[in-house]
Design a protein around this motif. Structure first.
Motif, short mmCIF file in Angstrom:
data_model
loop_
_atom_site.label_atom_id
_atom_site.label_comp_id
_atom_site.label_asym_id
_atom_site.label_seq_id
_atom_site.Cartn_x
_atom_site.Cartn_y
_atom_site.Cartn_z
N ALA A 68 -1.92 11.43 -9.51
CA ALA A 68 -2.86 12.53 -9.29
C ALA A 68 -2.21 13.87 -9.61
CB ALA A 68 -3.35 12.50 -7.84
N ARG A 69 -0.95 14.02 -9.24
CA ARG A 69 -0.24 15.27 -9.55
C ARG A 69 -0.04 15.43 -11.06
NH1 ARG A 69 4.05 14.38 -4.82
NH2 ARG A 69 2.85 15.34 -3.14
N LEU A 117 2.18 6.02 -3.09
CA LEU A 117 3.13 6.90 -3.77
C LEU A 117 2.83 7.00 -5.26
CD1 LEU A 117 6.40 5.79 -1.95
CD2 LEU A 117 5.27 8.01 -1.76
N ILE A 118 2.47 5.87 -5.87
CA ILE A 118 2.12 5.88 -7.30
C ILE A 118 0.85 6.69 -7.53
CG2 ILE A 118 1.30 4.42 -9.21
CD1 ILE A 118 3.21 2.23 -8.10
N ARG A 146 -6.13 15.14 -11.72
CA ARG A 146 -7.42 14.67 -11.21
C ARG A 146 -7.19 13.87 -9.94
NH1 ARG A 146 -10.23 11.50 -15.86
NH2 ARG A 146 -11.76 11.15 -14.23
N PRO A 147 -7.99 14.11 -8.91
CA PRO A 147 -7.82 13.38 -7.65
C PRO A 147 -8.06 11.88 -7.83
CG PRO A 147 -9.25 15.28 -7.35
CD PRO A 147 -9.04 15.13 -8.81
N ILE A 148 -7.37 11.10 -7.03
CA ILE A 148 -7.55 9.64 -7.00
C ILE A 148 -7.96 9.26 -5.60
CG2 ILE A 148 -6.38 7.41 -7.21
CD1 ILE A 148 -4.62 8.66 -9.37
N LEU A 178 0.82 -1.21 0.00
CA LEU A 178 0.00 0.00 0.00
C LEU A 178 0.85 1.26 0.00
CD1 LEU A 178 -3.03 -0.69 2.35
CD2 LEU A 178 -3.05 -0.21 -0.09
N VAL A 179 1.95 1.26 0.73
CA VAL A 179 2.83 2.43 0.73
C VAL A 179 3.31 2.71 -0.70
CG1 VAL A 179 5.11 3.26 1.44
CG2 VAL A 179 3.57 2.26 3.13
#
Length: 164
Positions: free
Chosen positions: A61-62, A55-56, A66-68, A50-51
């Protein structure tokens, strides 16, 4: 005068037997430890994975603007892309934009928990959203399989740490 011949040694000496027993004991311990997997190991692998996925998702998103959103239930977790919100595009985003659930994405595709049934608690927010911001709010995600707990902490610099 008759000379006595020293008796021939037959069998193993005590030292040789102790060495063999020690080797068997070490080999048995190694096999036993290799075969035994701690129940919390699968939960730890889920947290470590998950970490990397967080990060991915943050990078995606950046880059995409668009937000994830990360969603999880007891059986699986998944990411979905959310349309950017603005008063002018809110109606179109809700009615027309298809939700990108990353089904074909190798990294962010939906996955089942390796640890089996997992309870997730996200604090301090109700849902975990990765957006284009460079300074992120601190975050705590707690995973539990019923017997073990493991936490993922994110600081404001975006650094993650897995704490058992």
């Amino acid at each position: 005068m008759s000379r006595r011949r020293p008796a021939q040694q037959s069998g193993f000496s005590l030292i040789e037997l102790l060495v063999v027993v020690a080797i068997i004991g070490i080999a048995s311990a190694a096999v036993g430890l290799a075969a035994y997997e701690r129940p919390s190991t699968a939960l730890r692998r889920d947290a470590d994975r998950l970490v990397q996925l967080f990060l991915i998702a943050q990078t995606e998103a950046r880059a995409g603007g668009r937000p994830i959103v990360w969603e999880a239930d007891e059986r699986q977790y998944r990411f979905r892309r959310r349309a950017p919100w603005s008063p002018a595009t809110a109606y179109a985003a809700v009615t027309q934009a298809p939700a990108d659930r990353f089904e074909r994405d190798e990294a962010l595709r939906p996955r089942a928990w390796e640890a089996g049934s997992v309870t997730v608690r996200v604090a301090p927010m109700a849902e975990l959203v990765f957006n284009g911001e460079w300074i992120a709010a601190p975050l705590n995600v707690e995973l539990s399989d019923g017997r073990h707990r493991i936490a993922i902490h994110r600081d404001t610099a975006g650094m993650y740490e897995v704490v058992q």
